[in-house]
Write an enzyme that holds these catalytic residues in place. Structure first.
Site, PDB file in Angstrom:
ATOM      1  CD1 TRP A   1       0.171   1.599   0.919  1.00  0.00           C
ATOM      2  CD2 TRP A   1      -1.003   3.001   2.207  1.00  0.00           C
ATOM      3  NE1 TRP A   1       0.522   1.363   2.225  1.00  0.00           N
ATOM      4  CE2 TRP A   1      -0.185   2.210   3.037  1.00  0.00           C
ATOM      5  CE3 TRP A   1      -1.834   3.950   2.809  1.00  0.00           C
ATOM      6  CZ2 TRP A   1      -0.168   2.331   4.431  1.00  0.00           C
ATOM      7  CZ3 TRP A   1      -1.814   4.086   4.197  1.00  0.00           C
ATOM      8  CH2 TRP A   1      -0.993   3.277   4.978  1.00  0.00           C
ATOM      9  CG  ASN A   2       1.744   7.399   2.895  1.00  0.00           C
ATOM     10  OD1 ASN A   2       2.118   7.458   1.724  1.00  0.00           O
ATOM     11  ND2 ASN A   2       2.536   7.705   3.904  1.00  0.00           N
TER      12      ASN A   2
ATOM     13  N   GLY B   1       8.623   4.092   0.230  1.00  0.00           N
ATOM     14  CA  GLY B   1       8.047   2.875   0.811  1.00  0.00           C
ATOM     15  C   GLY B   1       8.958   2.346   1.901  1.00  0.00           C
ATOM     16  CB  SER B   2       8.986  -0.880   3.613  1.00  0.00           C
ATOM     17  OG  SER B   2       9.422  -1.833   2.660  1.00  0.00           O
TER      18      SER B   2
ATOM     19  CE  LYS C   1       4.132  -1.182  -8.158  1.00  0.00           C
ATOM     20  NZ  LYS C   1       2.999  -0.848  -7.261  1.00  0.00           N
ATOM     21  N   PRO C   2       1.677   3.186  -9.437  1.00  0.00           N
ATOM     22  CG  PRO C   2      -0.565   3.693  -9.876  1.00  0.00           C
ATOM     23  CD  PRO C   2       0.708   3.240 -10.544  1.00  0.00           C
ATOM     24  CB  ALA C   3       0.325   2.064  -3.635  1.00  0.00           C
TER      25      ALA C   3
ATOM     26  CB  CYS D   1       7.442   8.305   6.043  1.00  0.00           C
ATOM     27  SG  CYS D   1       6.865   7.213   4.779  1.00  0.00           S
TER      28      CYS D   1
ATOM     29  CD  GLU E   1       7.526   4.208   9.284  1.00  0.00           C
ATOM     30  OE1 GLU E   1       7.793   3.247   8.556  1.00  0.00           O
ATOM     31  OE2 GLU E   1       7.350   5.338   8.866  1.00  0.00           O
TER      32      GLU E   1
ATOM     33  CD  GLU F   1       9.775   9.542   2.074  1.00  0.00           C
ATOM     34  OE1 GLU F   1       9.809   8.825   3.103  1.00  0.00           O
ATOM     35  OE2 GLU F   1       8.730  10.031   1.605  1.00  0.00           O
ATOM     36  CG  LEU F   2      14.008   3.850   1.872  1.00  0.00           C
ATOM     37  CD1 LEU F   2      15.272   3.008   1.974  1.00  0.00           C
ATOM     38  CD2 LEU F   2      13.058   3.269   0.830  1.00  0.00           C
TER      39      LEU F   2
END
Ligand code: SIN
Length: 490
Positions: A158-159, A238-239, A182-184, A294, A392, A260-261
């Site tokens: 979402w960021n 994401g996480s 699938k978008p946030a 991130c 984070e 990409e975490l």
């Protein structure tokens, strides 16, 4: 305040699947809200199993024709998409700001950033070269050629509602892959508008399929894609816990992965640094998007000889930041994405204070603005065990730690499972190479706080994941290498 767009048809409440704009099977919908006010902006399809399967069916059916489309033609479609994105920068910027909360200038900036990936990969599409390999025996010709992997699934955060999906979809389309995405759930509207513009640019039916889903139903969609062997690659931002789950769940179908975490970026200011440049770099990297990136510095180490001067300069700039809704042109920091995000920031600040940190500026919510606002904050006397140094924070909090020794601070900077970004400021050329080579991260900013660019490889190491986005390496993530060997030529 109502969301007014020049092109009102870019506010979409349907999903593009197989060239049709559809509701979710069963007609379910969920609310998209403005994080500044909690007001409902739109209701979009709450997709599930049936929609996820339909999206893969469409992408799978569209793949043979899309991969056979000459690279130059794919590039022209991507260039048109880039042009349309830029032509609608204002509307897309408004959508981003309204659903994500970042100030309008940043929202518009993100649109340009997203378009830069589309333009870059339009150009890279025509350069997916292979190799001619000198044969070790007579009578053979040997080649390595690059081919698109097939259907790819993209799960985006979402960021950066435009940039993150653009830097996944553009290389996939350039490579000749077809896409299910699938978008946030917090920010689906920008992706839907981008998909509409992709359609107008000439992306054929079924090549780009989106399934929006609520937080409750997201797993249902993703599980379908994880289990489906026709999906040959998964790309996720994401996480780290979710990334680990996706990697495990992709094992049965042996998908190619880009993950990409999470990060926990150190930002080191040595005693010989240009302090004004270091403060400027920190302001850009820490407070961009309200600290919700991130690559945001999460641990700021300042040499004891310059600590107080640095903190004074930093606090002067942080205290001057204007906090407010995206709709106010004066705002520099918007609301956090949701209540959970603010609770986490508050927890980190509380924990730091309980363990001996001090507030140099900020430190509290701003309830007079709304539920999701937090003051830009500087904490000092932060130590390694505090939550804000281990996890984070993803908010506008800059935790500062004093240090005295280069080797010790590099060891402390590396003392995290994560390895996405690091930053340091120094004027010493030998130290630049020593520290840059010692830091364990995929990106290193040397006297620079703004790292990301379409031409640069973005991605992490260690628990921050693997795979690269942007740059020429970004295209390779969507291709495999096939070796061709012809014999009997002697
Ligand atoms: C991210 O936060 O994942 C991306 C940040 C960027 O592209 O700079």
């Amino acid at each position: 305040m109502p969301l007014t767009l020049r092109r009102s048809d870019l506010l979409l409440s349907a999903n593009p699947i197989a060239g049709q704009w559809c509701g979710a099977a069963g007609g379910r919908r969920f609310d998209v809200t403005d994080p500044a006010s909690g007001a409902v902006i739109a209701r979009v399809p709450d997709g599930g199993l049936v929609d996820a399967i339909a999206a893969v069916d469409a992408a799978h059916a569209a793949f043979p024709a899309w991969r056979a489309t000459p690279a130059k033609q794919r590039a022209q479609i991507l260039k048109r998409w880039n042009d349309l994105i830029l032509a609608h920068q204002d509307d897309l910027g408004r959508l981003i700001s309204r659903e994500q909360g970042k100030p309008l200038a940043e929202g518009r900036g993100e649109v340009a950033y997203a378009a830069s990936y589309v333009e870059w990969f339009a150009e890279e599409a025509t350069r997916a070269y292979g190799d001619v390999i000198p044969a070790p025996v007579a009578g053979r010709r040997m080649l390595a050629v690059r081919e698109p992997v097939g259907v790819i699934a993209a799960i985006t955060p979402w960021n950066f509602p435009a940039a993150m999906i653009a830097r996944k979809i553009a290389p996939a389309l350039a490579a000749g892959c077809t896409v299910v995405a699938k978008p946030a759930e917090d920010t689906p509207l920008t992706s839907l508008a981008l998909a509409r513009l992709a359609e107008e640019a000439g992306v054929p039916a079924g090549v780009l399929n989106l399934v929006t889903a609520s937080r409750e139903r997201a797993a249902e969609v993703v599980d379908v894609w994880l289990a489906d062997a026709r999906v040959r690659k998964l790309t996720f931002t994401g996480s780290t816990p979710v990334g680990r789950h996706l990697a495990r769940a992709s094992a049965d179908t042996l998908k190619k992965l880009s993950l990409e975490l999470g990060g926990n970026a150190p930002f080191i200011v040595f005693e010989d640094a240009d302090l004004d440049a270091a403060v400027a770099g920190l302001m850009v990297s820490k407070f961009r998007n309200g600290g919700q990136t991130c690559v945001c510095p999460n641990r700021i180490y300042v040499h004891e000889a310059v600590h107080d001067a640095f903190v004074d300069k930093l606090c002067a700039q942080v205290a001057a930041l204007q906090v407010g809704p995206a709709s106010d042109p004066a705002s520099q920091i918007g609301p956090m994405i949701n209540a959970r995000a603010v609770e986490k920031i508050e927890r980190h600040v509380r924990d730091a204070l309980a363990r001996g940190a001090r507030i140099a500026t900020g430190g509290a919510r701003l309830p007079q603005l709304g539920g999701n606002y937090f003051q830009p904050t500087v904490l000092t006397d932060v130590t390694a065990g505090m939550e804000c140094a281990c996890e984070e924070t993803f908010g506008p909090v800059a935790p500062v730690t004093r240090f005295s020794d280069e080797a010790a601070v590099v060891a402390e900077a590396n003392g995290t499972p994560y390895g996405l970004a690091s930053y340091f400021y120094t004027r010493d050329a030998r130290r630049i190479w020593r520290v840059a080579e010692a830091l364990e991260s995929g990106l290193v900013g040397i006297n620079e706080g703004a790292l990301a660019a379409e031409a640069a490889p973005f991605g992490g190491i260690k628990a921050s994941g693997y795979g690269r986005e942007g740059s020429r390496y970004g295209l390779e993530e969507y291709m495999h290498i096939k070796y061709l060997c012809q014999g009997g030529l002697d």
